[in-house]
Design an enzyme around this catalytic site. Structure first.
Site: not given
Length: 290
Positions: A92, A168
């Site tokens: 991420t 995400k």
């Protein structure tokens, strides 16, 4: 397939282990060498980062933007990879860095695929992750044999890598909001004599009957914040990523600002290595019910 793997934290070890178990040749490198007993069978440790330069595919799972930038740009792994190689970044990271990496890879004749995941370390080890994937179609197609090994479903979000990271970051923001909402709701119910356990059991079996709510509801009810499946410090990182992504496109995220302060409170109380669901303790402290 000859695969280089970068980043052997809790998530990375599970992913690298699955690739090796599936019969791929996996050479791994980590910024700090992991204890041998933590490595899965079939994973060969590379003495130097440059040893991954012959990989057809490099998969990375690093903690944050600075780590990704240090390994692939500052230490030169990108420049060392052969033309046509694919980099699959499962971390991420910010949408800004994802966009930059896409441009840098293309300029070097490399393919960059963003594939951040939904799921915790146990899901990574068992192949139960949800994969959020974006990047060049040709590269994604070449990785067909890897997706089924790494997760249980691939969600495609186009050919711009930053789109997957945007999805995400938004998903982690939604989870953080859910955790905070359950913590506050349980605290309110508790003020009227309803224990957190029975209340959250009811809530996650009725209005919010989903795996994520049930899992985090249980952790909150039991005050079970160690060992961390996802550290509170990383939760703060992701909330900050959401705020930065929102600012870039002039999208207000009012609750994200509140969450940032709650996470900062947890960090200030030495809870950075606790599970990120421990963020609910900040609300308890403010209410005098810690």
């Amino acid at each position: 397939m000859r695969i280089g793997f970068v980043g052997l934290g809790a998530m990375g070890r599970g992913l690298a282990g699955r690739l090796a178990k599936a019969g791929h040749e996996v050479r791994a490198w980590n910024r700090t060498p992991p204890a041998p007993h933590l490595l899965g069978a079939g994973i060969a440790m590379a003495p130097a980062l440059s040893d991954l330069a012959t990989s057809e595919v490099v998969v990375s799972m690093l903690a944050h933007d600075d780590a990704v930038r240090a390994v692939f740009i500052e230490r030169g792994l990108l420049q060392a990879l052969p033309a046509g190689a694919i980099h699959v970044n499962m971390a991420t990271i910010s949408v800004k860095l994802a966009r930059e990496l896409g441009d840098r890879h293309a300029a070097l004749g490399l393919f960059y695929v963003a594939a951040p995941v939904l799921g915790r370390p146990d899901a990574a080890a068992e192949g139960r992750l949800q994969l959020l994937v974006a990047g060049p179609e040709a590269a994604i197609a070449r990785l067909d044999g890897l997706w089924a090994v790494l997760g249980q479903h691939v969600w495609r979000f186009g050919d711009r890598p930053e789109s997957a990271n945007g999805a995400k970051i938004a998903s982690n923001l939604a989870l953080a909001c859910a955790i905070e909402a359950m913590g506050e709701a349980a605290m309110l119910a508790g003020a009227y004599g309803v224990p957190a356990g029975p209340y959250l059991e009811m809530l996650t079996a009725t209005l919010f009957a989903s795996p994520a709510f049930r899992m985090y509801g249980t952790l909150i009810a039991e005050d079970r914040f160690e060992p961390a499946g996802f550290r509170l410090a990383l939760g703060l990182k992701d909330v900050n990523l959401a705020l930065a992504a929102g600012a870039e496109v002039s999208t207000p995220l009012a609750f994200a600002s509140v969450l940032r302060d709650q996470f900062l409170d947890g960090l200030a109380h030495g809870e950075g290595d606790h599970d990120w669901s421990a963020v609910v303790k900040a609300g308890r402290r403010h209410a005098g019910r810690a």
